[in-house]
Design an enzyme around this catalytic site. Sequence first.
Site, PDB file in Angstrom:
ATOM      1  CD  GLU A  11     -18.241   3.069 -11.753  1.00 44.84           C
ATOM      2  OE1 GLU A  11     -18.661   4.157 -11.341  1.00 44.84           O
ATOM      3  OE2 GLU A  11     -18.170   2.794 -12.949  1.00 44.84           O
ATOM      4  CB  SER A  12     -21.048   2.871  -6.632  1.00 42.06           C
ATOM      5  OG  SER A  12     -22.283   2.478  -6.093  1.00 42.06           O
TER       6      SER A  12
ATOM      7  CD  GLU B 171      -2.504   1.730   0.327  1.00 47.28           C
ATOM      8  OE1 GLU B 171      -3.281   0.938  -0.235  1.00 47.28           O
ATOM      9  OE2 GLU B 171      -2.341   2.916  -0.063  1.00 47.28           O
TER      10      GLU B 171
ATOM     11  CG  HIS C 217     -25.580   0.514  -3.235  1.00 47.33           C
ATOM     12  ND1 HIS C 217     -26.440   1.577  -3.318  1.00 47.33           N
ATOM     13  CD2 HIS C 217     -24.326   1.040  -3.207  1.00 47.33           C
ATOM     14  CE1 HIS C 217     -25.733   2.708  -3.353  1.00 47.33           C
ATOM     15  NE2 HIS C 217     -24.448   2.406  -3.275  1.00 47.33           N
TER      16      HIS C 217
ATOM     17  CB  CYS D  96     -14.839  21.478  17.653  1.00 51.25           C
ATOM     18  SG  CYS D  96     -13.577  20.420  18.362  1.00 51.25           S
TER      19      CYS D  96
ATOM     20  CB  CYS E  86     -12.598  13.423  20.658  1.00 47.29           C
ATOM     21  SG  CYS E  86     -13.858  13.957  19.489  1.00 47.29           S
TER      22      CYS E  86
END
Lengths: 410, 509
Positions: B349-350, B37, B55, B449, B412
Site C-alpha cells: 500500500e502507500s 493481467e 512520498h 465536461c 477533447c
Amino acid sequence: MPEREVIIIGGGAAGLAAAVACKQKGIEDILIIERGDYLGGILQQCIHDGFGLEKFHTSLAGPEYAQRYIDQVKEKEISFLLNSMVVSLTPQKEVIVVNNNGLTHYQARIIILAMGCRERTRGAIGIPGARPSGIYTAGAAQELINLKNYMIGEKIVILGSGDIGLIMARRLTLEGVEVITVAEKLPYSSGLPRNINQCLYDFDIPLLLSHTVIDIEGNGRLSGVTIAQLGKRGGIIPGSRRKIACDTLLLSVGLIPENELSREAGIILDNITGGPQVDERGQTNVPGIFACGNVLQVHDIVDNVSLEAEYIVEGVAEYLEGKLNKEREIKVELEKGLRHVVPQTLIRFKDTIFSFRVNQPGEKKVLVFTDGKRVIKKKFLRRVNPAEMIRVKLISSELEEIKTLKVRLV
Amino acid sequence: MKTKNNRFDVVIIGAGVIGCAIARELSKYKVNVAVLEKEDDVGWGISCRNSGVVHAGFNNKPGTLMAQFCVEGNKSFAELCSQLDVPYKKIGKLVVAKKKEEIKGLQKLKQQGDTNGVDNLQIIDLNEVKRLEPNIEGIAALYSPETAITSPYLLTIALAENALDKGVSFFLNTEVKSIIRLNNSHFRIKTNKREFTSSYVINSTGIYSDYIARMVGINKYRIYPCRGEYHILDKNVSWLINHLVYPVPQAGVGGLGIHLTPTIDGNILVGPSNEYIKSKDNLSVTSSVMKVLSSEAREFLPLISPGYIIRSYSGLRAKQAPSSEGGFWDFVIEESGIVNNFINLIGIESPGLTAAQPIAKRVVEIINKKERLDFDPSFNPFRKGILRFEEQNEETKKTLIKQEPDYGEIVCRCEKVTKKEILEAVNNPLGARSLISIKYRTRAMMGRCQGGYCQNRIMEILRESFKLSPQEITLKGNNSYLLTGYRSNEVSKSCQKEKLLSLEEELLV
C-alpha cells in the site's frame, strides 16, 4: 496577422443568427469559427419538431431551422471555418485558432461569443454508487442515436426532467427502448409543459417528482439504479427506496454555459446564469466582446436564441460606428421571486429586452419594475414556470430617467 | 522473445505499477518474462486510484522496508521519470497543524523523517505557512520540499511499455484460475484463456495477493480492502494550493488523512477517506463519504466549494492490518518458505508507488541470488510517451500540424487533446482498446465536461481504427459495453420477415 471586423465563436443557433444579422446591418467582414464539422450546432441532432413557432410561425425540425440560417450564411457569402477550435482569446480580441491547416492568430474588432453550453455530468451532481458504463448525458445520447445511428441501451431510467431528457424519453420509446421512468429531484419539472405532455404523458412514461437516483450498480455495464423520494428539505423519505433493474441511466440535469474562453479573456461571469455579465446590448465588461445564446444564459426555446442574437447585433453595429457609449451605469437588481436577469447592467437606457427566470412555478403573478418607490412598469403573467424564460421589453421613455432599477415578482 | 508453449522463466501475476516495475527490472537480464493481467490494460487496480504522490518517507516507521524503500524510491524517482518520459514535479508537501496539540505530532514526524534519511525537512511557523499557502488554515507545518507528484497510471504504462520493448510478454484480459506446482522447478498456471508454465511466479496482485498465494497453499496472508474516496476539482481552481497539503496523521488510522493533492495535470484531489469494506471489487462512491470529504477539506481550505467538483471516484488499499488494529504493517517481499520460487508481494500500500523501483530491485535480487541472471547489454532504459500538443510552444505546434494534420484536430476540448494523440493511444503497443485506456494515456475525457463532447468522437476513432462493430466498444473491457440495445442481425432479419409477411397477409385480407 489576419484581421476581421467581427469574429463569431461558435456556428450554432446563436452564432448563425448573429452572423446573418451582422450582414444585414451592413457589416461585411465576418468570420464564424466552428469546431464541429458542420454548421448548426446542437440543432442538427434535434430531429424533433417544434422549432421556429415564434420566429418563422411554423413548426420546424432542428436541422430545418438551422438550414434556414445556413442558407442565408451561404447566400450572403459569410465566411466560416469548420473543424476549427478557438484555443485562446485575449482581452485585446486576439483569437488563436487550431485546425488541420495550422495554428492561426486573428485580430478582431468585435468578438461575439456564441459557444453554447455543455451538459452537467454525474460528477458535478455527485451521484453515489458504482462507475459502470451505460451512463449518458441526454445530449450525448441524442447525438449517438440521431446523428450516428447507434443505440445506447434497452431499459432506461432518466434522471432530471430537462427538455433534452424529455425529448429523449420519447425518442428512445420510438426506437423500441423501454423508458421506465423519469425522476426529477425538484417538486416540479424543469422542462417545458408541452414537452411533458407530448413526450411523457402521451407515451405513458411516469414522471416521478421529488425523486432522485441514490445508488448505481453494475461492474461492467450498469445493471440497476436505486431511486428514492425526497422530503421537503431534500432528505430521503424512509421506505421510499426502490431498486430498478435497467442497463442505462440518462442524465438531463442541466446545462452549463461554456465560458472557458470568456474567463481567459478576463470577462466577468454571473454566478447564477453561468454566462458573462452584460449590458443591454449583450456587451461584456471587455469592450467589443459580446455574448448571445446559451453561452450567455440557458434559453428555453431556440427562437429566443435567434432573437437575442439579432438584438445584440444592434449593439455590435453601434459599437463599430462608435455610438455605443456609456451614458451612466446602473445594475439591475432582483428582488423576490426571480432567479436571474439578463442584462445585468444598463448603460444606454434605450428600448431594452430583459430576460428573466423565476424561482418557482406559480399562477397570476405580476412582474414589477421599480425605481426607488416609483413603479416603472407592471406586467401581468398568467402562469410562470422556471422552465420558461420571461422576456419583457421596456421602452426608452420608461428607462430614460431612472436612477435605480429593481424587479420583483409578486 | 516469445517462447514455445507459453513457457517462461518468470511469470508475473498482476500488471500494476509493482508488477510492471518488476517486469522492467527483469528485462535488464536475459530471462523470458510474462505478465498476466486480468483487466483490459495495465494499472487498473490500486495503481491508477491513488493520490499520485512521490512520498519523501517521513511517515514510515524507521527500520521498515516501507521507510527504506520510500526514501530510496523518492531519491531516484526523478531519474526514473525522465528515462520513461513520465511527468514528475517536485512541488513539496506541508503537513499542517491546526491546533497547538498537533505541533508535537509534527516534531515526531520530522524526527522520524530525519532518522529515515529524508532530506531538508523543516518545521515552519504560521507566517511561513501563510507565505507558502495563503489559502490554507493552520498554525504551523512540517515542510517537506522533497515530496513530489507524478502520474501513477502513466508511470505504470511507461514501465510496461519499456519492458514490452525489451521482449517481456503482456497478456491482458488473462485471469489466473489456478496454479499447480509441477515439480520442484516448475509451475503450471491456468487462466481463463490459456495455460502458462514457468520456473518462477511473482505474486504482485495487490488486493488479491492473499487469494493468489492460497492457490499454492500459502495461507498465512490476509489482505483487507480499505476504500478511499476522492473528489477531483476543476483545473480552474488549481491556484488554490501550491503544495500537497496534509493533516497531521492520527494514530491507529490506516491512511494519511484526508488531504489536498495537486495532480500533475493541474487538478486538485480531495481525499482519500479510509473505510474497511467487505468486497475486493467495490469501487463505489458513497454520499456520506462525499459529504465528509467536502467538509474536512473545508477545514483546511475554506474557499473550496462543491461546485468545483468534476468527478468523484474511489480506490482500494491492500491492507494487512485488520480494521481493529489499523495503522501500517510493513511490506512483505519474500520467497515463500514452503513453495520454492514463488515470490509474494503482500500489503503493498502507500508508499508503494514511490517504492516501486526499489521493490522491483529487491525481487530481482531474490531471483538473482538463486539463478545468477545474465545482464542483457541491449537494455535501453529510455521510452517515449505520447507527445502532448497542448504542452508545446507555438512554433512547435505549427510544425507539428504541418507534418501531421491530425494535430490540428482538437478532439477533447477541455484538455485540448488532438486526434493524433488519440490515435497514438488507440494504437498503444500493449493493445489495450477501451475508452479508459485512451483516457489514461491522453487525458481526453478527464476534463470538466467528462467526455460529454469527445467521448462520442473517440468511440468513432476507436471503431474506425479496428473496424469494430459498435457493440464491441467498451468503457473498460469485459462487459462494460457502451453501445447496446441492438437486436442481433439474426433477430432483426426475422423481425423484418415477420413484418413483411403480416403486411402481405393484411393485403390479402
